[in-house]
Design an enzyme around this catalytic site. Structure first.
Site, PDB file in Angstrom:
ATOM      1  N   ASN A   1     -25.914  -6.717 -30.971  1.00  0.00           N
ATOM      2  CA  ASN A   1     -25.881  -7.945 -31.449  1.00  0.00           C
ATOM      3  C   ASN A   1     -24.286  -8.602 -31.468  1.00  0.00           C
ATOM      4  OD1 ASN A   1     -26.340 -10.885 -32.285  1.00  0.00           O
ATOM      5  ND2 ASN A   1     -26.308 -10.188 -33.937  1.00  0.00           N
TER       6      ASN A   1
ATOM      7  N   HIS B   1     -32.186 -14.804 -29.044  1.00  0.00           N
ATOM      8  CA  HIS B   1     -30.871 -13.807 -29.173  1.00  0.00           C
ATOM      9  C   HIS B   1     -31.427 -12.937 -29.375  1.00  0.00           C
ATOM     10  CE1 HIS B   1     -27.164 -13.174 -31.689  1.00  0.00           C
ATOM     11  NE2 HIS B   1     -28.491 -13.381 -32.704  1.00  0.00           N
TER      12      HIS B   1
ATOM     13  N   CYS C   1     -24.439 -17.111 -34.580  1.00  0.00           N
ATOM     14  CA  CYS C   1     -25.387 -17.290 -34.359  1.00  0.00           C
ATOM     15  C   CYS C   1     -26.037 -17.446 -32.623  1.00  0.00           C
ATOM     16  CB  CYS C   1     -26.440 -15.258 -33.781  1.00  0.00           C
ATOM     17  SG  CYS C   1     -25.565 -13.946 -34.748  1.00  0.00           S
TER      18      CYS C   1
END
Ligand code: COA
Length: 322
Positions: A279, A249, A114
């Protein structure tokens, strides 16, 4: 004056198919209420078979070039951050290069889960400042729907698919501090087992599924990201009050809110897409940035802090004057 990396265009791509929490709850033992309360996620996009990391990355790249008023001829290098490439090789980046019709330049993939997009920005910025390249596409593109374990309700409800891209151009910043001011990268490999994929093409008969110890990741996310934010501000002699926008994020609304609070930023200065995208790993930061630039919230001259954390453990930040 020294060279700087100017964010001249941003773009995103989301698969057409939207999957709500209620739809997931038909096949997974979960509920809309549980998912929303713990994560803030209402829906996510899932890729169709043709919507691969390569396909979506190229679409986001085209959008970023169009936004910058640039063409593929202006691109010297492509960096794709992905954990879900179409193939082990060639890299997603060179496949994107071909899809854009480019006949020169170079490209490579970068794996930092990520945090991949922030890592990619850092590498691109270093290449631009060194004078090696003057136009770089940095792309995050992911199809996590293909690596989710549908028997694990603690993870399969959290992720979505998509791609985001920025086009960086070498410039002098028009006599201002425009461009990437700093990037800070971190990793702690000893924490590799709290968030990982249990396979890969190099493993016999194990394509791999995502495994996560959510509570552990949550605990590290809050402390590591807070540290990364302080580090970025200190390195630039700035304070929380100087930040116009936080583009974090997009893993969990509670983590995002905690970061906004620490920075003393009003909720409307924090870009949130996790409710609609879930996500999307390396795609989450550029997708959120693209949305907020294109709808006019983030404006030229504003100071934007990007931060991310993911498997590795990896984490980092980038501070950008738009
Ligand atoms: N639907 C319904 N119930 C669920 C569920 C789901 N999708 N997933 C887990 N549960 C249940 C568990 O089985 C457990 O039940 P029990 O108490 O009867 O055993 C209960 O909910 C609590 O589970 P737990 O895992 O302790 O939940 P949590 O409060 O830690 O929340 C996360 C789980 C994943 C939302 C949270 O840990 C988190 O956000 N972690 C960080 C994730 C992250 O940021 N990852 C990405 C980094 S890149």
């Amino acid at each position: 004056m020294s060279l700087r990396s100017i964010l001249s265009g941003v773009g995103g791509y989301l698969p057409e198919r939207v999957v709500t929490n209620d739809e997931l709850a038909r096949t997974v033992d979960t509920s809309d209420a549980w998912i929303q309360e713990r994560t803030g996620i209402r829906q996510r996009h899932f890729a169709a078979p043709h919507e691969t990391a390569c396909f979506m990355g190229a679409a986001a790249a085209r959008a970023a070039l169009a936004h910058a008023g640039a063409t593929a001829d202006d691109v010297d290098a492509i960096i794709v951050a992905t954990s879900t490439p179409d193939q082990a090789f060639p890299s997603t980046a060179v496949r994107v290069q071909a899809q854009l019709g480019m006949t020169r330049g170079f490209g490579f993939d970068l794996a930092a889960a990520c945090t991949g997009f922030v890592y990619g920005l850092s590498v691109a910025d270093a290449m631009i400042r060194a004078g090696q390249v003057s136009g770089v596409l940095v792309i995050g593109s992911e199809v996590y729907s293909r690596i989710l374990n549908w028997q694990d309700r603690g993870t399969c409800v959290l992720f979505g698919d998509g791609a985001g891209a920025v086009f960086l151009r070498a410039g002098q910043g028009n006599g201002t501090d425009q461009g990437i001011l700093s990037t800070h990268l971190h990793a702690q490999g000893s924490l590799g087992d709290i968030l990982y994929v249990d396979g890969a093409v190099g493993q016999p008969d194990r394509p791999g599924h995502l495994v996560m110890h959510g509570k552990e990741v949550f605990r590290h996310a809050v402390t590591r990201l807070a540290g990364a934010v302080e580090e970025a501000l200190a390195a630039n002699n700035l304070t929380h009050r100087d930040i116009d926008w936080l583009v974090p994020h997009q893993a969990n609304r509670r983590i995002i809110d905690a970061m906004g609070k620490r920075l003393g930023l009003a909720a409307d200065r924090v870009v949130v897409t996790v409710d609609r995208h879930a996500n999307t790993s390396a795609a989450s930061v550029p997708l959120a940035l693209a949305e907020a630039c294109q709808d006019g919230r983030i404006k030229r001259g504003q100071l934007v802090l990007l931060e991310a954390l993911g498997g590795g453990l990896t984490w980092g930040s980038a501070l950008v004057r738009m």
